[in-house]
Design an enzyme around this catalytic site. Sequence first.
Site, PDB file in Angstrom:
ATOM      1  N   ASP A   1       0.868  -1.174   0.000  1.00 59.46           N
ATOM      2  CA  ASP A   1       0.000   0.000   0.000  1.00 59.46           C
ATOM      3  C   ASP A   1       0.918   1.242   0.000  1.00 59.46           C
ATOM      4  O   ASP A   1       2.103   1.131   0.322  1.00 59.46           O
ATOM      5  CB  ASP A   1      -0.866  -0.030   1.269  1.00 59.46           C
ATOM      6  CG  ASP A   1      -1.600   1.264   1.501  1.00 59.46           C
ATOM      7  OD1 ASP A   1      -2.276   1.733   0.568  1.00 59.46           O
ATOM      8  OD2 ASP A   1      -1.495   1.827   2.607  1.00 59.46           O
TER       9      ASP A   1
ATOM     10  N   ASP B   1      -0.255   5.083   0.822  1.00 54.17           N
ATOM     11  CA  ASP B   1      -0.539   6.119   1.823  1.00 54.17           C
ATOM     12  C   ASP B   1      -0.589   5.523   3.231  1.00 54.17           C
ATOM     13  O   ASP B   1      -1.383   4.622   3.493  1.00 54.17           O
ATOM     14  CB  ASP B   1      -1.857   6.818   1.502  1.00 54.17           C
ATOM     15  CG  ASP B   1      -1.760   7.540   0.169  1.00 54.17           C
ATOM     16  OD1 ASP B   1      -0.830   8.347   0.020  1.00 54.17           O
ATOM     17  OD2 ASP B   1      -2.575   7.266  -0.732  1.00 54.17           O
TER      18      ASP B   1
ATOM     19  N   GLU C   1      -0.843  11.146   4.594  1.00 52.50           N
ATOM     20  CA  GLU C   1      -2.211  11.657   4.717  1.00 52.50           C
ATOM     21  C   GLU C   1      -2.276  13.045   5.356  1.00 52.50           C
ATOM     22  O   GLU C   1      -2.792  13.990   4.770  1.00 52.50           O
ATOM     23  CB  GLU C   1      -3.107  10.671   5.480  1.00 52.50           C
ATOM     24  CG  GLU C   1      -3.359   9.354   4.736  1.00 52.50           C
ATOM     25  CD  GLU C   1      -4.225   9.499   3.481  1.00 52.50           C
ATOM     26  OE1 GLU C   1      -4.546  10.625   3.088  1.00 52.50           O
ATOM     27  OE2 GLU C   1      -4.560   8.462   2.884  1.00 52.50           O
TER      28      GLU C   1
ATOM     29  N   GLY D   1     -10.130   7.095  -1.403  1.00 46.51           N
ATOM     30  CA  GLY D   1     -10.260   7.784  -2.690  1.00 46.51           C
ATOM     31  C   GLY D   1     -10.610   9.246  -2.458  1.00 46.51           C
ATOM     32  O   GLY D   1     -11.560   9.563  -1.749  1.00 46.51           O
ATOM     33  N   GLY D   2      -9.820  10.130  -3.054  1.00 49.73           N
ATOM     34  CA  GLY D   2     -10.008  11.563  -2.817  1.00 49.73           C
ATOM     35  C   GLY D   2     -11.343  12.096  -3.323  1.00 49.73           C
ATOM     36  O   GLY D   2     -12.002  12.891  -2.652  1.00 49.73           O
ATOM     37  N   LYS D   3     -11.750  11.675  -4.506  1.00 47.74           N
ATOM     38  CA  LYS D   3     -13.032  12.172  -5.054  1.00 47.74           C
ATOM     39  C   LYS D   3     -14.183  11.658  -4.187  1.00 47.74           C
ATOM     40  O   LYS D   3     -15.105  12.416  -3.847  1.00 47.74           O
ATOM     41  CB  LYS D   3     -13.195  11.721  -6.514  1.00 47.74           C
ATOM     42  CG  LYS D   3     -12.172  12.328  -7.452  1.00 47.74           C
ATOM     43  CD  LYS D   3     -12.449  11.991  -8.909  1.00 47.74           C
ATOM     44  CE  LYS D   3     -12.127  10.562  -9.278  1.00 47.74           C
ATOM     45  NZ  LYS D   3     -10.695  10.208  -9.255  1.00 47.74           N
TER      46      LYS D   3
ATOM     47  N   HIS E   1     -10.503  17.814  -7.444  1.00 45.21           N
ATOM     48  CA  HIS E   1      -9.541  16.744  -7.212  1.00 45.21           C
ATOM     49  C   HIS E   1      -8.311  16.895  -8.111  1.00 45.21           C
ATOM     50  O   HIS E   1      -7.185  16.599  -7.686  1.00 45.21           O
ATOM     51  CB  HIS E   1     -10.207  15.372  -7.430  1.00 45.21           C
ATOM     52  CG  HIS E   1      -9.355  14.240  -6.977  1.00 45.21           C
ATOM     53  ND1 HIS E   1      -8.725  13.401  -7.850  1.00 45.21           N
ATOM     54  CD2 HIS E   1      -8.988  13.841  -5.734  1.00 45.21           C
ATOM     55  CE1 HIS E   1      -8.008  12.522  -7.163  1.00 45.21           C
ATOM     56  NE2 HIS E   1      -8.160  12.762  -5.884  1.00 45.21           N
TER      57      HIS E   1
HETATM   58  C1  XBP Z   1      -5.361   6.125   0.408  1.00 43.98           C
HETATM   59  C2  XBP Z   1      -6.506   6.935   0.067  1.00 43.98           C
HETATM   60  C3  XBP Z   1      -6.366   7.971  -0.948  1.00 43.98           C
HETATM   61  C4  XBP Z   1      -5.603   9.181  -0.531  1.00 43.98           C
HETATM   62  C5  XBP Z   1      -5.900  10.300  -1.488  1.00 43.98           C
HETATM   63  O1  XBP Z   1      -5.808   4.865   0.915  1.00 43.98           O
HETATM   64  O2  XBP Z   1      -7.580   6.745   0.590  1.00 43.98           O
HETATM   65  O3  XBP Z   1      -7.656   8.384  -1.277  1.00 43.98           O
HETATM   66  O4  XBP Z   1      -6.003   9.596   0.757  1.00 43.98           O
HETATM   67  O5  XBP Z   1      -5.590   9.956  -2.787  1.00 43.98           O
HETATM   68  P1  XBP Z   1      -4.871   3.575   0.821  1.00 43.98           P
HETATM   69  P2  XBP Z   1      -6.422  10.509  -4.036  1.00 43.98           P
HETATM   70  O6  XBP Z   1      -3.633   3.901   1.599  1.00 43.98           O
HETATM   71  O7  XBP Z   1      -5.642   2.497   1.496  1.00 43.98           O
HETATM   72  O8  XBP Z   1      -4.623   3.287  -0.621  1.00 43.98           O
HETATM   73  O9  XBP Z   1      -6.884  11.879  -3.691  1.00 43.98           O
HETATM   74  O10 XBP Z   1      -5.454  10.482  -5.180  1.00 43.98           O
HETATM   75  O11 XBP Z   1      -7.585   9.564  -4.225  1.00 43.98           O
HETATM   76 MG    MG Z   2      -2.987   3.128   3.414  1.00 44.48          MG
END
Ligand code: XBP
Ligand code: MG
Length: 250
Positions: free
Chosen positions: A10, A12, A19, A53-55, A83
């Site tokens: 993974d 983030d 984050e 997911g950001g959106k 976004h």
């Molecule tokens: C990461 C996310 C992402 C980021 C933002 O989760 O939830 O949405 O926070 O990225 P994980 P975007 O670590 O479980 O993959 O804005 O590009 O969606």
């Molecule tokens: Mg994560």
Amino acid sequence: MAEIEALVFDVDGTLADTERDGHRVAFNRAFADAGLDWVWDADLYGRLLSVTGGKERIKYYLREFNTDYAAPADLDDFVAGLHAAKTRHYKALMAEGRVPLRPGVERLLREARAAGITLAIATTTTPDNVSALLENTLGPGSLDWFAEIGAGDIVPAKKPAPDIYDWVLRRLGLSGPQVIAFEDSGHGVSSAADAGIERILVTTNGYTRDQDFSRASLVIDQLGEPGRLPRRADGATLEAPVDLAFLRTL
Ligand code: XBP
Ligand code: MG
């Protein structure tokens, strides 16, 4: 247990603590650019992280936390515009070197590469964000260290759905028991486990520490470095930083 054929990471919260000081800041900058008075502080952002997911997160915010806002008729377009601005800000933050890799990440990646073990990524974040993080931490060309990068909208259902891990396993031609997944969140663990991955190593962070990791093989605070040992939730430390020899015992 099967040989380790691949390590699937993974991004983030796992490769780096992106984050709070990366994504959150980028969202706020995009909102300000658009003339919106929305501010996601660190606490609110922790609650918004329940949606990946950001959106999807922006829509969740409007649905649950900012219900008075009269959103434009074409919500998808509006959110997509916000976004895209957020992604530009995020990439700029990464280029400033604001977010380093977590302890032990680069060490383990290098050890696996040297041992000929395949590396891959399974994340819900936008592909551009993955490149920005890797190139500004591991250096130019480091994207090529990963045989497959499963990211963002490549699958319709984001974590906790198993789709992104399914996609990566399919592309690698591997099955769940042949890989180890590295995650930081309960949603990530569900995603990996439902894709049939049996060995899941969690490194927690401030946002995820209290989540449900009952399906993980091991939960520690970081992969560790010499002189900085990984710690379990009960306070016990591992005998050494996480390396391939240790992963073979999982
Ligand atoms: C990461 C996310 C992402 C980021 C933002 O989760 O939830 O949405 O926070 O990225 P994980 P975007 O670590 O479980 O993959 O804005 O590009 O969606
Ligand atoms: Mg994560």
